[in-house]
Design a protein around this motif. Structure first.
Motif, PDB file in Angstrom:
ATOM      1  N   ALA A 193      68.383  26.572 -24.360  1.00  0.00           N
ATOM      2  CA  ALA A 193      67.947  27.197 -25.610  1.00  0.00           C
ATOM      3  C   ALA A 193      66.418  27.208 -25.694  1.00  0.00           C
ATOM      4  O   ALA A 193      65.811  28.171 -26.173  1.00  0.00           O
ATOM      5  CB  ALA A 193      68.537  26.456 -26.810  1.00  0.00           C
ATOM      6  N   PHE A 194      65.792  26.127 -25.206  1.00  0.00           N
ATOM      7  CA  PHE A 194      64.330  26.077 -25.189  1.00  0.00           C
ATOM      8  C   PHE A 194      63.764  27.098 -24.206  1.00  0.00           C
ATOM      9  O   PHE A 194      62.738  27.738 -24.476  1.00  0.00           O
ATOM     10  CB  PHE A 194      63.856  24.666 -24.826  1.00  0.00           C
ATOM     11  N   ALA A 195      64.410  27.249 -23.060  1.00  0.00           N
ATOM     12  CA  ALA A 195      63.943  28.218 -22.071  1.00  0.00           C
ATOM     13  C   ALA A 195      64.032  29.642 -22.617  1.00  0.00           C
ATOM     14  O   ALA A 195      63.116  30.456 -22.427  1.00  0.00           O
ATOM     15  CB  ALA A 195      64.760  28.088 -20.793  1.00  0.00           C
ATOM     16  N   ARG A 196      65.134  29.939 -23.324  1.00  0.00           N
ATOM     17  CA  ARG A 196      65.274  31.274 -23.913  1.00  0.00           C
ATOM     18  C   ARG A 196      64.229  31.499 -25.003  1.00  0.00           C
ATOM     19  O   ARG A 196      63.702  32.606 -25.144  1.00  0.00           O
ATOM     20  CB  ARG A 196      66.682  31.446 -24.480  1.00  0.00           C
ATOM     21  N   THR A 197      63.943  30.461 -25.770  1.00  0.00           N
ATOM     22  CA  THR A 197      62.927  30.574 -26.816  1.00  0.00           C
ATOM     23  C   THR A 197      61.562  30.876 -26.218  1.00  0.00           C
ATOM     24  O   THR A 197      60.812  31.731 -26.717  1.00  0.00           O
ATOM     25  CB  THR A 197      62.858  29.271 -27.634  1.00  0.00           C
ATOM     26  N   SER A 198      61.234  30.193 -25.133  1.00  0.00           N
ATOM     27  CA  SER A 198      59.952  30.433 -24.468  1.00  0.00           C
ATOM     28  C   SER A 198      59.851  31.866 -23.973  1.00  0.00           C
ATOM     29  O   SER A 198      58.805  32.517 -24.102  1.00  0.00           O
ATOM     30  CB  SER A 198      59.785  29.458 -23.302  1.00  0.00           C
ATOM     31  N   GLU A 199      60.935  32.371 -23.423  1.00  0.00           N
ATOM     32  CA  GLU A 199      60.943  33.758 -22.955  1.00  0.00           C
ATOM     33  C   GLU A 199      60.705  34.711 -24.122  1.00  0.00           C
ATOM     34  O   GLU A 199      59.957  35.692 -24.020  1.00  0.00           O
ATOM     35  CB  GLU A 199      62.289  34.064 -22.289  1.00  0.00           C
ATOM     36  N   ASN A 200      61.333  34.426 -25.252  1.00  0.00           N
ATOM     37  CA  ASN A 200      61.192  35.259 -26.441  1.00  0.00           C
ATOM     38  C   ASN A 200      59.770  35.218 -26.990  1.00  0.00           C
ATOM     39  O   ASN A 200      59.212  36.249 -27.390  1.00  0.00           O
ATOM     40  CB  ASN A 200      62.183  34.796 -27.508  1.00  0.00           C
ATOM     41  N   VAL A 201      59.171  34.035 -27.015  1.00  0.00           N
ATOM     42  CA  VAL A 201      57.803  33.875 -27.520  1.00  0.00           C
ATOM     43  C   VAL A 201      56.832  34.730 -26.702  1.00  0.00           C
ATOM     44  O   VAL A 201      55.978  35.444 -27.253  1.00  0.00           O
ATOM     45  CB  VAL A 201      57.381  32.395 -27.491  1.00  0.00           C
ATOM     46  N   HIS A 202      56.954  34.667 -25.386  1.00  0.00           N
ATOM     47  CA  HIS A 202      56.029  35.414 -24.534  1.00  0.00           C
ATOM     48  C   HIS A 202      56.312  36.913 -24.581  1.00  0.00           C
ATOM     49  O   HIS A 202      55.381  37.726 -24.563  1.00  0.00           O
ATOM     50  CB  HIS A 202      56.109  34.885 -23.105  1.00  0.00           C
ATOM     51  N   ALA A 203      57.583  37.283 -24.641  1.00  0.00           N
ATOM     52  CA  ALA A 203      57.920  38.709 -24.731  1.00  0.00           C
ATOM     53  C   ALA A 203      57.424  39.319 -26.028  1.00  0.00           C
ATOM     54  O   ALA A 203      57.094  40.516 -26.077  1.00  0.00           O
ATOM     55  CB  ALA A 203      59.430  38.898 -24.597  1.00  0.00           C
ATOM     56  N   ASN A 204      57.342  38.513 -27.077  1.00  0.00           N
ATOM     57  CA  ASN A 204      56.879  39.043 -28.362  1.00  0.00           C
ATOM     58  C   ASN A 204      55.429  39.501 -28.314  1.00  0.00           C
ATOM     59  O   ASN A 204      55.004  40.335 -29.128  1.00  0.00           O
ATOM     60  CB  ASN A 204      57.073  38.005 -29.470  1.00  0.00           C
ATOM     61  N   ILE A 205      54.643  38.978 -27.393  1.00  0.00           N
ATOM     62  CA  ILE A 205      53.280  39.489 -27.224  1.00  0.00           C
ATOM     63  C   ILE A 205      53.335  40.958 -26.825  1.00  0.00           C
ATOM     64  O   ILE A 205      52.527  41.775 -27.270  1.00  0.00           O
ATOM     65  CB  ILE A 205      52.517  38.643 -26.187  1.00  0.00           C
ATOM     66  N   PHE A 206      54.326  41.320 -26.016  1.00  0.00           N
ATOM     67  CA  PHE A 206      54.524  42.716 -25.619  1.00  0.00           C
ATOM     68  C   PHE A 206      55.198  43.497 -26.743  1.00  0.00           C
ATOM     69  O   PHE A 206      54.820  44.638 -27.018  1.00  0.00           O
ATOM     70  CB  PHE A 206      55.379  42.786 -24.354  1.00  0.00           C
ATOM     71  N   ASN A 207      56.182  42.896 -27.387  1.00  0.00           N
ATOM     72  CA  ASN A 207      56.890  43.587 -28.470  1.00  0.00           C
ATOM     73  C   ASN A 207      55.971  43.915 -29.635  1.00  0.00           C
ATOM     74  O   ASN A 207      56.224  44.869 -30.387  1.00  0.00           O
ATOM     75  CB  ASN A 207      58.059  42.725 -28.959  1.00  0.00           C
ATOM     76  N   ARG A 208      54.912  43.135 -29.799  1.00  0.00           N
ATOM     77  CA  ARG A 208      53.966  43.347 -30.903  1.00  0.00           C
ATOM     78  C   ARG A 208      52.659  43.969 -30.417  1.00  0.00           C
ATOM     79  O   ARG A 208      51.665  43.997 -31.161  1.00  0.00           O
ATOM     80  CB  ARG A 208      53.676  42.005 -31.581  1.00  0.00           C
ATOM     81  N   ALA A 209      52.656  44.483 -29.200  1.00  0.00           N
ATOM     82  CA  ALA A 209      51.413  44.964 -28.590  1.00  0.00           C
ATOM     83  C   ALA A 209      50.762  46.089 -29.388  1.00  0.00           C
ATOM     84  O   ALA A 209      49.537  46.244 -29.360  1.00  0.00           O
ATOM     85  CB  ALA A 209      51.686  45.438 -27.163  1.00  0.00           C
ATOM     86  N   PHE A 210      51.563  46.878 -30.098  1.00  0.00           N
ATOM     87  CA  PHE A 210      51.037  48.030 -30.828  1.00  0.00           C
ATOM     88  C   PHE A 210      51.031  47.784 -32.343  1.00  0.00           C
ATOM     89  O   PHE A 210      50.753  48.702 -33.115  1.00  0.00           O
ATOM     90  CB  PHE A 210      51.889  49.265 -30.514  1.00  0.00           C
ATOM     91  N   ASN A 211      51.351  46.563 -32.740  1.00  0.00           N
ATOM     92  CA  ASN A 211      51.515  46.221 -34.153  1.00  0.00           C
ATOM     93  C   ASN A 211      50.210  45.669 -34.724  1.00  0.00           C
ATOM     94  O   ASN A 211      49.729  44.617 -34.308  1.00  0.00           O
ATOM     95  CB  ASN A 211      52.642  45.186 -34.291  1.00  0.00           C
ATOM     96  N   ALA A 212      49.640  46.372 -35.687  1.00  0.00           N
ATOM     97  CA  ALA A 212      48.346  45.993 -36.263  1.00  0.00           C
ATOM     98  C   ALA A 212      48.393  44.675 -37.030  1.00  0.00           C
ATOM     99  O   ALA A 212      47.350  44.122 -37.380  1.00  0.00           O
ATOM    100  CB  ALA A 212      47.849  47.105 -37.187  1.00  0.00           C
ATOM    101  N   SER A 213      49.586  44.159 -37.284  1.00  0.00           N
ATOM    102  CA  SER A 213      49.702  42.873 -37.984  1.00  0.00           C
ATOM    103  C   SER A 213      49.466  41.692 -37.038  1.00  0.00           C
ATOM    104  O   SER A 213      49.321  40.561 -37.495  1.00  0.00           O
ATOM    105  CB  SER A 213      51.088  42.744 -38.617  1.00  0.00           C
ATOM    106  N   TYR A 214      49.443  41.940 -35.736  1.00  0.00           N
ATOM    107  CA  TYR A 214      49.257  40.879 -34.744  1.00  0.00           C
ATOM    108  C   TYR A 214      48.007  41.196 -33.926  1.00  0.00           C
ATOM    109  O   TYR A 214      48.038  42.032 -33.027  1.00  0.00           O
ATOM    110  CB  TYR A 214      50.491  40.750 -33.851  1.00  0.00           C
ATOM    111  N   THR A 215      46.909  40.531 -34.282  1.00  0.00           N
ATOM    112  CA  THR A 215      45.615  40.869 -33.698  1.00  0.00           C
ATOM    113  C   THR A 215      45.062  39.725 -32.849  1.00  0.00           C
ATOM    114  O   THR A 215      45.532  38.585 -32.925  1.00  0.00           O
ATOM    115  CB  THR A 215      44.608  41.212 -34.799  1.00  0.00           C
TER     116      THR A 215
END
Length: 305
Positions: free
Chosen positions: A115-137
């Motif tokens: 579960a921790f490994a999946r969470t880590s994958e999600n945390v790092h992928a969110n940098i890409f998922n939010r790459a175009f989102n002005a709320s994450y600068t």
């Protein structure tokens, strides 16, 4: 409120070992983020990446003129504050005593670790998922991928001017954009595409574009630009990407100490604690880390059409 695992949680485990417990564990995905991020350790609460403006071009010195002196200076600062990720489970004394299924109980800690490994994958992928989102600068006040990163040399872009789905043409345009990159003061860079990352929806398309021996979807006897020149040395799909149309080219500075950086402030650790009042047993895991983008030129992309 903590909900303990009791004898009622898996009543079938009270009599004898069952043939199999299903839908608790599956083959896990590889940790793709480790292929993309530069990994290091930290003993601080947060880490900072400080951008700088380098020397520009040298001018002509006339015979009677003095030498023109240039200066370097600090630009923006990107701060990455570490977060504590923690979770666990509690089981009762009765569950430990009367649970006859070792298959079920002995693998519980491993399931928590996954579960921790999946969470880590999600945390790092969110940098890409939010790459175009002005709320994450980041340090320059912009999202990772925009048309107007503010620099001394003016606004710079690491996104396609016109959003497009993955195609031979759009990938060519993005590769050209990478090769035309300049630094904060306008110096040309030897920046190169290193890896194409996309959602599973683009698997067939990506393989046709990159792996075809000749030009994709054409009767022309033309070389495949990407395969023949090894312009995109590596590519893979990342199931943790949310947008089916988005795709990203990571450059050769992505996996460096100024690109996509991951800090381990404390590695994953499991602990066991006993409650003297209830005889419950607590199994707790925790991990401390953070990740960020130190240089927007680590990646170029588009959200798709």
């Amino acid at each position: 409120m903590t909900t303990p695992i009791t004898t009622a949680s898996f009543p079938k485990a009270l009599r004898s070992e069952v043939f199999a417990y299903t839908q608790l564990s599956y083959k896990e995905l590889p940790q793709y983020w480790r292929e993309l991020f530069y990994q290091t350790t930290s003993q601080m609460q947060y880490e900072e990446l400080v951008a700088g403006d380098a020397f520009g071009l040298v001018g002509v010195k006339d015979e009677t003129d003095g030498v023109s002196m240039m200066a370097e200076k600090q630009a923006h600062v990107t701060r990455s504050t570490h977060a504590v990720y923690a979770a666990g489970y509690v089981n009762t004394l009765e569950e430990r005593l009367f649970n006859k299924s070792k298959l079920l109980s002995m693998q519980r800690g491993a399931r928590l670790a996954r579960a921790f490994a999946r969470t880590s994958e999600n945390v790092h992928a969110n940098i890409f998922n939010r790459a175009f989102n002005a709320s994450y600068t980041f340090g320059d006040g912009s999202a990772w991928m925009v048309t107007n990163h503010a620099t001394t040399n003016g606004n710079q872009s690491n996104i396609l001017a016109t959003a497009a789905d993955l195609s031979e043409a759009s990938l060519e345009d993005l590769c050209i954009q990478v090769r035309k990159a300049v630094d904060n003061v306008g110096n040309r860079l030897d920046l190169r595409p290193a890896c194409l990352v996309y959602a599973p929806d683009n698997i067939p398309n990506a393989f046709r574009i990159i792996e075809s021996e000749l030009q994709n979807d054409s009767a022309n006897n033309a070389i495949n630009f990407f395969k023949g020149n090894n312009r995109v040395p590596k590519h893979f799909d990342w199931p943790y990407l949310d947008d089916a149309d988005a795709f990203f080219i990571l450059t050769d500075i992505a996996k460096t100490d100024e690109g996509l950086v991951h800090w381990d402030a404390h590695p994953f650790k499991m602990m066991v604690d006993n409650d003297s009042d209830t005889f419950n047993e607590k199994h707790i895991g925790f991990q401390i880390y953070s990740a960020t983008v130190g240089n927007f030129r680590a990646g170029y992309g588009t959200p798709g059409a």
